[in-house]
Design a protein around this motif. Structure first.
Motif, mmCIF file in Angstrom:
data_model
loop_
_atom_site.group_PDB
_atom_site.id
_atom_site.type_symbol
_atom_site.label_atom_id
_atom_site.label_comp_id
_atom_site.label_asym_id
_atom_site.label_seq_id
_atom_site.Cartn_x
_atom_site.Cartn_y
_atom_site.Cartn_z
ATOM 1 N N ALA A 115 1.879 -6.071 5.104
ATOM 2 C CA ALA A 115 1.024 -5.466 3.932
ATOM 3 C C ALA A 115 -0.030 -4.326 4.316
ATOM 4 C CB ALA A 115 0.475 -6.682 3.254
ATOM 5 N N ARG A 119 -0.244 -0.821 2.706
ATOM 6 C CA ARG A 119 -1.454 -0.334 2.007
ATOM 7 C C ARG A 119 -2.057 1.000 2.648
ATOM 8 N NH1 ARG A 119 -2.776 -6.065 1.817
ATOM 9 N NH2 ARG A 119 -3.674 -5.941 3.805
ATOM 10 N N ALA A 123 -2.284 4.477 0.565
ATOM 11 C CA ALA A 123 -3.414 5.348 0.343
ATOM 12 C C ALA A 123 -3.303 6.544 0.838
ATOM 13 C CB ALA A 123 -4.550 4.741 1.344
ATOM 14 N N MET A 142 1.949 -3.237 -5.346
ATOM 15 C CA MET A 142 0.700 -2.524 -4.864
ATOM 16 C C MET A 142 0.369 -1.138 -5.566
ATOM 17 S SD MET A 142 0.826 -3.133 -0.792
ATOM 18 C CE MET A 142 -0.006 -5.008 -0.008
#
Length: 469
Positions: A115, A119, A123, A142
């Motif tokens: 995870a 992320r 981003a 996400m």
């Protein structure tokens, strides 16, 4: 009696640097020993050779440098300056790629991802090469914008089982996720990475991928990329016949019918039974003589079964597919060496000679590998007296030798003489670097040839520019 020599293949630029003994010793004085040296100009030459092959692909292509092969900032910056993409497999490699100057549109995240890495990838807005269904569903949960993804496939009929990728039996579930989350997932295409360099196995995988792409179109998806991964081989040896001669000497020694060239009970994977050597050695593919561009050209020119004899390249063009690949070893082939120094020479039981270096085994290779290419001893000119030695170094176990096989040297070296391990740029510098006994990690230095001389830069401060030699 000395064993057969197994000479290393060297890029002309690297050979020229090593011929300048003053420059080599100056590098050791300035940066210490052991020392990792990378040659961005050789990296650039390798890239040019691959591009020459790929320029004939009608549908276009994209090269992503596999950063995992070497943590060098100088090589990453060279790749960015050359305009290619980069393949990263950790949050740290992602930061390195961004620091090197890659835009998000030129970065691809591969490998199994947790995870935290997902992320970071989201981003940064990069392409994600998806390893499994959990990743795909987690990205959909996400994501706040549409994310470009590739599906890495596995379970090919002609290939061994793999722990990486989405098995063919799960592809329909992947398509369901992709269609359900069209606002968050954009399928660029499919990918594979095989643990083999066999052309026919790769051709078979291409055929299976084309079938999956057809199924994607049936779901209303519009993939345009086929990613064939990396895995192109390197050329380590300068003389394949010499390699074979050493292998034969090893077998003879294991049988006790000639001088032993192995340390202790190490048989390198061979089994000796009933007066015969059986099995295969566990050496890396150091005997390979086929270059990465040649292998890539063979794949593109190979006929694809079921497509009327048309080549892989032609079928990709017919289907308006862009070819992606992630070479690592192929781009750093001959672009890295490791230099250390002799500390002392000693005799041990039965007249065996050890040359002790101020390095450990995993400075130059993974601990479970044996490099069947001879190190180069850069002694001052003197009378030649070939002999066989074992190279030893740091750490404390009996098996902690840099070479567990006997190596031919022209004459016994003196303390302080440089010893060069060639072609360590691909994984050997980084795969299992240790700091046991508080030994510091070797410095990493970029070497540039300019205006007839070699200039050395700390790896992190090297900036690509005028690469004229």
């Amino acid at each position: 009696m000395s064993p057969p020599a197994v000479p290393a293949a060297l890029h002309p630029l690297v050979a020229a640097f090593l011929d300048d003994r003053v420059a080599v010793r100056a590098a050791l004085r300035r940066f210490g020993s052991p020392l990792h040296l990378v040659f961005p100009q050789v990296f650039a030459d390798n890239l040019t050779a691959l591009r020459t092959v790929l320029d004939g692909v009608p549908g276009g292509y994209r090269i992503c440098y596999a950063h995992k092969v070497n943590r060098s900032a100088a090589l990453a910056a060279t790749a960015a300056h050359a305009g290619i993409g980069i393949d990263v497999a950790s949050a740290q490699e992602l930061r390195s790629a961004l620091t090197a100057g890659f835009g998000s549109d030129r970065i691809e995240v591969t490998g199994p991802k947790g995870a935290a890495l997902l992320r970071a990838a989201l981003a940064a807005g990069v392409t994600i090469n998806v390893d499994n269904l959990w990743e795909l569903s987690t990205i959909a949960e996400m994501a706040e914008t549409t994310v470009p993804v590739l599906l890495r496939l596995s379970g090919f009929a002609a290939s061994a089982p793999s722990r990486f990728g989405i098995d063919h039996t799960e592809v329909e579930r992947a398509f369901e996720l992709l269609t359900r989350h069209r606002d968050r997932l954009r399928l660029l295409g499919v990918a594979f990475h095989l643990d083999t360099a066999a052309t026919q196995e790769r051709v078979a995988a291409v055929g299976d991928c084309l079938t999956v792409l057809e199924r994607a179109y049936a779901h209303g998806l519009t993939p345009t990329v086929l990613d064939i991964g990396g895995g192109l081989r390197q050329v380590f040896t300068a003389d394949a016949a010499a390699y074979d001669a050493y292998d034969q000497a090893l077998r003879v020694g294991l049988l006790g019918r000639g001088p032993a060239v192995h340390w202790g009970l190490n048989s390198f994977g061979y089994q000796v039974t009933d007066g015969t050597v059986h099995g295969r050695a566990v050496f890396h593919k150091y005997a390979n003589t086929e270059s990465a561009p040649t292998m890539l050209g063979e794949l593109l020119a190979a006929p694809l079964p079921g497509h009327g004899g048309r080549t892989v390249s032609a079928v990709l063009a017919d289907n308006l597919l862009q070819l992606w690949l992630e070479p690592g070893k192929a781009l750093v082939d001959h672009a890295g060496i490791t230099v250390t120094q002799v500390e002392f020479v000693k005799q041990v039981g039965s007249g065996t000679t050890l040359v002790h270096l101020n390095a450990s085994r995993d400075t130059v290779t993974a601990a479970d590998q044996e490099v069947l290419i001879d190190p180069l001893v850069l002694s001052e000119p003197g009378e030649s007296s070939p002999t066989g030695v074992y190279f030893a170094g740091h750490l404390c176990l009996e098996r902690d030798l840099l070479t567990q096989r006997q190596v031919r040297v022209d004459r016994l070296p003196d303390p302080g003489d440089p010893v060069v391990f060639a072609n360590t740029g691909a994984y050997h510098m980084d795969l299992s670097a240790a700091q046991a006994s508080m030994h510091p990690l070797p410095a990493r230095v970029a070497v540039r040839h300019r205006a007839g001389r070699f200039v050395l830069y700390p790896d992190t401060v090297y900036r690509p520019g005028d690469e004229v030699r």
